[in-house]
Design an enzyme around this catalytic site. Structure first.
Site, PDB file in Angstrom:
ATOM      1  N   GLN A  30     -17.404 -25.312  49.579  1.00  0.00           N
ATOM      2  CA  GLN A  30     -18.726 -25.716  50.071  1.00  0.00           C
ATOM      3  C   GLN A  30     -18.657 -26.811  51.131  1.00  0.00           C
ATOM      4  OE1 GLN A  30     -20.390 -26.065  45.798  1.00  0.00           O
ATOM      5  NE2 GLN A  30     -22.120 -25.479  47.058  1.00  0.00           N
ATOM      6  N   HIS A  86     -13.534 -24.314  41.323  1.00  0.00           N
ATOM      7  CA  HIS A  86     -14.975 -24.308  41.603  1.00  0.00           C
ATOM      8  C   HIS A  86     -15.238 -23.056  42.442  1.00  0.00           C
ATOM      9  CE1 HIS A  86     -18.685 -27.082  41.903  1.00  0.00           C
ATOM     10  NE2 HIS A  86     -19.062 -25.905  42.356  1.00  0.00           N
ATOM     11  N   ASN A 133     -15.545 -25.155  36.706  1.00  0.00           N
ATOM     12  CA  ASN A 133     -16.926 -25.515  36.977  1.00  0.00           C
ATOM     13  C   ASN A 133     -17.853 -24.364  36.600  1.00  0.00           C
ATOM     14  OD1 ASN A 133     -18.991 -27.290  38.374  1.00  0.00           O
ATOM     15  ND2 ASN A 133     -19.306 -25.349  39.441  1.00  0.00           N
ATOM     16  N   GLU A 134     -18.738 -24.632  35.647  1.00  0.00           N
ATOM     17  CA  GLU A 134     -19.833 -23.727  35.301  1.00  0.00           C
ATOM     18  C   GLU A 134     -19.417 -22.280  35.032  1.00  0.00           C
ATOM     19  OE1 GLU A 134     -23.049 -23.937  38.094  1.00  0.00           O
ATOM     20  OE2 GLU A 134     -23.519 -25.987  37.590  1.00  0.00           O
ATOM     21  N   TYR A 175     -29.553 -29.242  36.013  1.00  0.00           N
ATOM     22  CA  TYR A 175     -30.539 -29.026  37.069  1.00  0.00           C
ATOM     23  C   TYR A 175     -31.916 -28.690  36.493  1.00  0.00           C
ATOM     24  CZ  TYR A 175     -26.847 -29.069  40.574  1.00  0.00           C
ATOM     25  OH  TYR A 175     -25.817 -29.463  41.387  1.00  0.00           O
ATOM     26  N   GLU A 194     -23.017 -33.116  37.735  1.00  0.00           N
ATOM     27  CA  GLU A 194     -23.898 -32.741  38.846  1.00  0.00           C
ATOM     28  C   GLU A 194     -25.339 -32.895  38.405  1.00  0.00           C
ATOM     29  OE1 GLU A 194     -23.384 -28.868  40.722  1.00  0.00           O
ATOM     30  OE2 GLU A 194     -21.212 -29.016  40.464  1.00  0.00           O
ATOM     31  N   TRP A 229     -25.296 -34.460  42.957  1.00  0.00           N
ATOM     32  CA  TRP A 229     -24.955 -33.328  43.803  1.00  0.00           C
ATOM     33  C   TRP A 229     -25.918 -33.361  44.975  1.00  0.00           C
ATOM     34  CZ3 TRP A 229     -20.965 -30.059  44.000  1.00  0.00           C
ATOM     35  CH2 TRP A 229     -21.059 -29.007  44.927  1.00  0.00           C
ATOM     36  N   TRP A 284     -23.733 -21.926  48.830  1.00  0.00           N
ATOM     37  CA  TRP A 284     -23.398 -20.558  48.423  1.00  0.00           C
ATOM     38  C   TRP A 284     -24.315 -19.549  49.122  1.00  0.00           C
ATOM     39  CZ3 TRP A 284     -18.745 -21.108  46.692  1.00  0.00           C
ATOM     40  CH2 TRP A 284     -18.397 -22.195  45.928  1.00  0.00           C
TER      41      TRP A 284
HETATM   42  C1  BG6 Z   1     -24.085 -25.839  40.727  1.00  0.00           C
HETATM   43  C2  BG6 Z   1     -22.756 -25.677  41.416  1.00  0.00           C
HETATM   44  O1  BG6 Z   1     -24.406 -24.626  40.135  1.00  0.00           O
HETATM   45  O2  BG6 Z   1     -25.207 -26.098  41.480  1.00  0.00           O
HETATM   46  C3  BG6 Z   1     -22.729 -26.111  42.866  1.00  0.00           C
HETATM   47  O3  BG6 Z   1     -21.733 -26.276  40.697  1.00  0.00           O
HETATM   48  C4  BG6 Z   1     -24.024 -25.679  43.520  1.00  0.00           C
HETATM   49  O4  BG6 Z   1     -21.604 -25.561  43.466  1.00  0.00           O
HETATM   50  C5  BG6 Z   1     -25.156 -26.436  42.859  1.00  0.00           C
HETATM   51  O5  BG6 Z   1     -24.048 -25.829  44.894  1.00  0.00           O
HETATM   52  C6  BG6 Z   1     -26.505 -26.108  43.424  1.00  0.00           C
HETATM   53  O6  BG6 Z   1     -26.704 -24.725  43.417  1.00  0.00           O
HETATM   54  P1  BG6 Z   1     -27.148 -23.971  44.741  1.00  0.00           P
HETATM   55  O7  BG6 Z   1     -26.993 -22.538  44.466  1.00  0.00           O
HETATM   56  O8  BG6 Z   1     -28.553 -24.403  44.950  1.00  0.00           O
HETATM   57  O9  BG6 Z   1     -26.232 -24.483  45.819  1.00  0.00           O
END
Ligand code: BG6
Length: 469
Positions: A16, A117, A161-162, A293, A372, A418, A426
């Protein structure tokens, strides 16, 4: 690492942010191939240059230091270290991460290194990727190479990661390569990735004095949407699928049995071998990384086949069907009163506290790092900065909940925003920005600190003064 000092940092991931996709002997990852070739690359951009952190890292670490951050979470690109995944080591890749680690430490950042990741070497994907046990063996070898190369300076390690989010995107949603809708593969890949984590952890235990190792799970605190019959079952299964399928093997050394039994009714689970049990037991981890999140709002299963939805378009629409259906188990729906981003993420700060306490209650007081947390937004420069007041509000509200959980007994040791600067999001491309620092992708990747960068700086300073008292 300084003892007892809370880690306040930020995070990125190799594909990324690095760019330099074909420099210094790096091999191809599945994301290089996807972004160059796939028609499913809806935003039509690549990570070829991304935020160019491969060349700009010194500047990035200086900015982290100037904003009082004391820890950086980053990931190593497997195909930079081993271009074909399981063959020869690329010394130039090792050299790059040595420079990176030395520079972050020189700038006061405690490194937290994620081994995987999502940038799986393409050569391994061609041999089946996470559906092939050989990938787990190759991962353990790659991990060992990293432990030996960087373990003298890195003391906080993450295997994956995840696993849930990434593998559901690859094998259920189908918006990440290899773009499948195959629940048998989703379950198998989840098992093999947790097996790989255990194998790598066994290698880690053979090394002397190289710190602690954990996993980063995307956790989804679950809340019932009603009190009707069947809710207890729906909640239990939602937690098993969304949270414990990763956490239980990571911290108990076994998968949630009730879910295994249920899945066995409709799927062939013969890949779960008796002889793996001991590996999972030996592979129990030390630290828990939580990416938080959003929450999951749970409904009883009503009808239809399994699916998991996604919004990579960044256009908010009211839903006419559940966000996801896990056939026979539960559904995820939207709370009509919720507050959502353009990408349909509900903003729900209280989930931060609840999930930290859930982890503590279920696994004991293991060290927790919020690896994150952040807000993705459309943003543009205004007088060389971004007035991201929404992000400040988001971060503040989530940190308040984290502190509540800490005061209530969760052993939280660190928090990472984050992301450190704007980077490739992505499938969402570059328009969804999470950074504390704005990256001007159009003009040489110049960096501009946002309002949130200065807010975080002041917040850390105040916190650290209190901590020293
Ligand atoms: C997490 C990941 O799922 O969320 C990151 O570990 C990712 O790599 C981040 O960028 C935010 O998700 P997105 O899809 O909004 O970039």
């Amino acid at each position: 690492m300084e003892k007892n000092k809370f880690l306040w940092g930020s995070a990125t991931a190799s594909y990324q942010c690095e760019g330099a996709w074909n420099e210094d002997g790096k091999g191809l990852s599945i994301w290089d191939v996807f972004s160059h070739e796939s028609e499913k690359n809806i935003n039509n951009v690549t990570g070829d240059v991304s935020a160019d952190n491969y060349h700009l890292y010194e500047e990035d670490f200086k900015m982290m230091k100037e904003s009082n951050q004391n820890s950086y979470r980053f990931s190593v690109s497997w195909p930079r270290i081993i271009p074909d995944g399981d063959g020869e080591v690329n010394q130039k890749g090792i050299d790059f991460y040595n420079r990176l680690i030395d520079s972050m430490i020189a700038n006061g950042q405690t490194p937290m290194l994620t081994l995987y990741h999502w940038d799986l070497p393409e050569a391994l994907q061609k041999k089946g990727g996470w559906l092939n046990y050989d990938t787990a063996i190759a991962f353990a070898r790659y991990a060992k190479i990293c432990f030996n190369a960087f373990g003298d300076r890195v003391k906080l390690w993450i295997t994956f990661n995840e696993p849930y989010y990434s593998l559901s995107s690859m094998y259920a949603v189908g918006n990440y390569p290899p773009h499948e809708h195959n629940y048998d593969h989703f379950i198998l890949a989840g098992y093999i990735q947790m097996y790989a984590s255990a194998l790598a952890t066994i290698e880690f235990r053979k090394c002397n004095d190289i710190g602690k190792i954990g996993i980063v799970a995307d956790l989804h605190p679950c809340y019932p949407s009603n009190t009707e019959v069947g809710m207890d079952y729906a909640m239990e299964m939602a937690n098993n699928c969304l949270n414990y399928w990763v956490l239980d093997p990571a911290f108990k050394g076994e998968f949630p049995q009730k879910l295994v039994d249920k899945l066995a009714e409709t799927h062939d689970l013969s890949f779960m071998k008796k002889e793996h049990k001991e590996i999972f037991k030996q592979g129990v981890l030390d630290i828990c990384g939580i990416n938080y999140y959003t929450r999951a709002y749970i409904h009883q299963y009503t009808e239809g086949e399994s699916y998991i939805g996604s919004n990579n378009k960044g256009i908010r629409k009211v839903k006419t069907r559940p966000l996801s259906v896990f056939k026979g188990l539960f559904e995820e729906i939207e709370d009509k009163n919720g507050v959502f981003t353009d990408w349909d993420m509900e903003i729900y700060p209280k989930g931060m506290r609840d999930i930290c306490l859930t982890v503590t209650n279920r696994y004991g007081t293991i060290p927790i790092y919020i690896t994150e947390n952040g807000l993705g937004e459309y943003e543009s420069l205004e007088n060389n900065t971004v007035h991201d007041q929404k992000r400040i509000k988001f971060l503040k509200a989530h940190i308040d909940e984290l502190i509540k959980a800490k005061n209530e007994g969760a052993d939280i040791r660190g928090y990472y925003v984050w992301s450190t600067f704007d980077l490739y999001s992505w499938v969402n491309g570059y328009k969804k920005r999470y950074g504390l620092v704005y990256t001007d992708f159009e003009h040489g990747n110049k960096r501009y600190p946002k309002d949130s960068y200065y807010w975080y700086k002041d917040f850390i300073e105040t916190y650290q003064k209190e901590e020293e008292k």
